[in-house]
Design an enzyme around this catalytic site. Structure first.
Site, mmCIF file in Angstrom:
data_model
loop_
_atom_site.group_PDB
_atom_site.id
_atom_site.type_symbol
_atom_site.label_atom_id
_atom_site.label_comp_id
_atom_site.label_asym_id
_atom_site.label_seq_id
_atom_site.Cartn_x
_atom_site.Cartn_y
_atom_site.Cartn_z
ATOM 1 C CB ALA A 146 6.618 -1.342 -7.719
ATOM 2 N N GLY A 171 0.909 -1.168 -0.026
ATOM 3 C CA GLY A 171 0.090 -0.022 -0.037
ATOM 4 C C GLY A 171 0.946 1.286 -0.007
ATOM 5 N N GLY A 187 5.590 -1.369 1.337
ATOM 6 C CA GLY A 187 5.380 -0.277 0.679
ATOM 7 C C GLY A 187 4.983 -0.417 -0.629
ATOM 8 C CG ASP A 188 3.432 2.601 -2.896
ATOM 9 O OD1 ASP A 188 4.463 2.807 -2.283
ATOM 10 O OD2 ASP A 188 2.834 3.593 -3.064
ATOM 11 C CB CYS A 189 8.476 1.976 -3.668
ATOM 12 S SG CYS A 189 7.399 3.656 -3.497
#
Length: 471
Positions: free
Chosen positions: A235, A69, A230-232
């Site tokens: 990814a 998220g 975390g989204d980073c």
């Protein structure tokens, strides 16, 4: 075949993918929008997650799940687990003054910045949770006094999905914790002294930080929940990044990150010293303004994104000297939360839709290229540039990026790589192996073009003018 679920609860929407745990093959997926704004009731995320899960066919048959998220949002809970106020998100700049105060508290100026970088790998800016806690303590003391626990958006969603069994069951992962400003990626420990400095107390409950395959709870079916991310970081795992890969993600924010074997501690604050999902590190530069720069340009020109791309490609490199500085919502890198955007070099010749479209694309990419330069200045190796995110859908972005970055750009197939990273983590939790399962991302495009130094030179002049005006 065992199935795993990955969730991307981003700023703008919630995406759910269901994949084969062994091969990564997509089986089904779902999506639901999020409420706009920089302060949002967490219940809205839970409702969107429920809708996206339903669209994806439910979770009853999955063997494991994980949630990634948006990072750094502040979720405050009372002793009974109730949300005290709307979550203040990463892109809310109301705590900019608190960030400056926290730097002053550790010596001010360069000395204060260095002290923070050495302590937690970060220099406070409005995005980080630690600054939001300082703001809360000052602006809303009653809410601060009621706060019994502080967590982050994906922590809260994981906790809720596991049945919210009690505050002591809150869990997070290294990547999320490393963006708070009170946890050190280098040492793997919370800095309660910095929490106390920011919030005036250190007796609030913080989520337990799990390793890459730790279990953060269980679905009602008994399937384990991964620690999330975390989204980073998600990814990076979703795209299969390795050491030396630089990932440029163009979403609501613009992210330049790289997988590293050593933590970062940049006293300038440009490079944030985050952790990744595998036990390594993820030095990262973030800009507030990315894909929405393209949205704004399309709105101004009254065209859709395909037409915006065609217009941009019809103008010459450098847009005949027209430069757009894209600080449309303030900026984080450089740290100018109250700056505004600007267009420089406007003449009769450059007063065309094509020139403005080109300048918007180039301006957005130049801001990201500044982040790439900061990575290199910190000694990070750049072997490949991998372009992902919604902005990568633009043909103009894909083709112009090599002229700005000065190196080849690899573009994997369009996909939900944050959700994929979460799903891959879930598969890793399921397997219990030393490394995450090997999944392929499909055929990768390579875009090459000669660098055009004039683009960044003109942008640098325009940027300097904006920063002088912003103070």
């Amino acid at each position: 075949m065992p199935l795993v679920a990955g969730v991307d609860s981003s700023t703008q929407s919630c995406k759910v993918v269901i994949r084969d745990a062994e091969t990564g093959k997509l089986v089904r997926e779902g999506r639901a929008p999020h409420r706009a704004g920089t302060a949002v009731p967490p219940a809205a995320w839970e409702a969107a997650l429920s809708d996206a899960v339903a669209q994806a066919g439910g979770l009853e048959d999955v063997a494991a799940a994980s949630i990634a998220g948006q990072m750094q949002g502040m979720v405050c809970l009372d002793a009974g687990g109730a949300v005290i106020r709307d979550a203040v998100l990463w892109n809310d700049t109301r705590s900019a003054g608190a960030a400056a105060d926290l730097i002053s508290d550790l010596g001010g100026g360069a000395a204060g910045q260095r002290a923070w970088a050495e302590a937690v790998g970060l220099v406070p800016v409005a995005s980080f949770t630690v600054t939001k806690l300082r703001w809360l303590a000052s602006a809303e003391p009653d809410n601060a006094a009621r706060t019994a626990a502080v967590c982050l958006p994906h922590d809260w969603l994981t906790w809720r999905l596991s049945g919210a069994p009690g505050l002591d069951a809150l869990r997070t992962d290294r990547s999320e914790a490393s963006g708070t400003g009170y946890w050190s990626a280098a040492t793997g420990e919370y800095r309660l002294d910095l929490l106390r400095l920011a919030f005036g107390r250190d007796d609030v409950l913080l989520p337990q930080v799990l390793g890459p395959t730790g279990q953060a709870g269980h679905l009602r079916t008994g399937a384990p929940l991964g620690p999330g991310a975390g989204d980073c970081a998600a990814a990076a795992l979703g795209v299969g990044a390795e050491s030396g890969d630089v990932i440029v993600s163009i979403g609501t924010s613009g992210i330049v990150s790289t997988v590293s074997d050593v933590p970062a501690a940049d006293p300038s604050g440009i490079v944030a010293g985050y952790a990744d999902m595998t036990g390594r590190f993820l030095p990262l530069v973030c800009t507030l303004n990315a894909a929405r720069v393209l949205d704004a340009a399309a709105t101004m020109l009254r065209v859709d994104h395909a037409e915006l791309s065609a217009l941009a490609l019809s103008a010459p490199p450098g847009a005949d000297g027209l430069a757009l500085v894209p600080y449309l919502e303030g900026e984080r890198t450089p740290n100018r939360p109250h700056a505004t955007g600007a267009v420089h070099g406007l003449t009769l010749r450059t007063s065309t839709p094509a020139h403005l479209a080109r300048a918007a694309v180039e301006g957005m990419l130049c801001a990201l290229a500044d982040g790439l330069d900061a990575m290199i200045a910190q000694g990070m190796t750049v072997n490949r540039v991998i372009l992902v995110g919604g902005g990568a859908r633009s043909e103009a972005v894909r083709r112009i990026a090599p002229t700005v970055f000065g190196r080849p750009v690899l573009v994997p197939p369009l996909g939900e790589y944050v959700a994929d990273g979460a799903a891959r983590q879930a598969a890793w939790v399921l397997s219990g192996g030393q490394r995450p399962p090997s999944w392929t991302v499909g055929q990768v495009e390579t875009h090459e073009a000669g660098a055009v130094p004039a683009i960044r030179e003109r942008y640098a002049v325009a940027r300097a003018n904006v920063l002088d005006r912003a103070g």
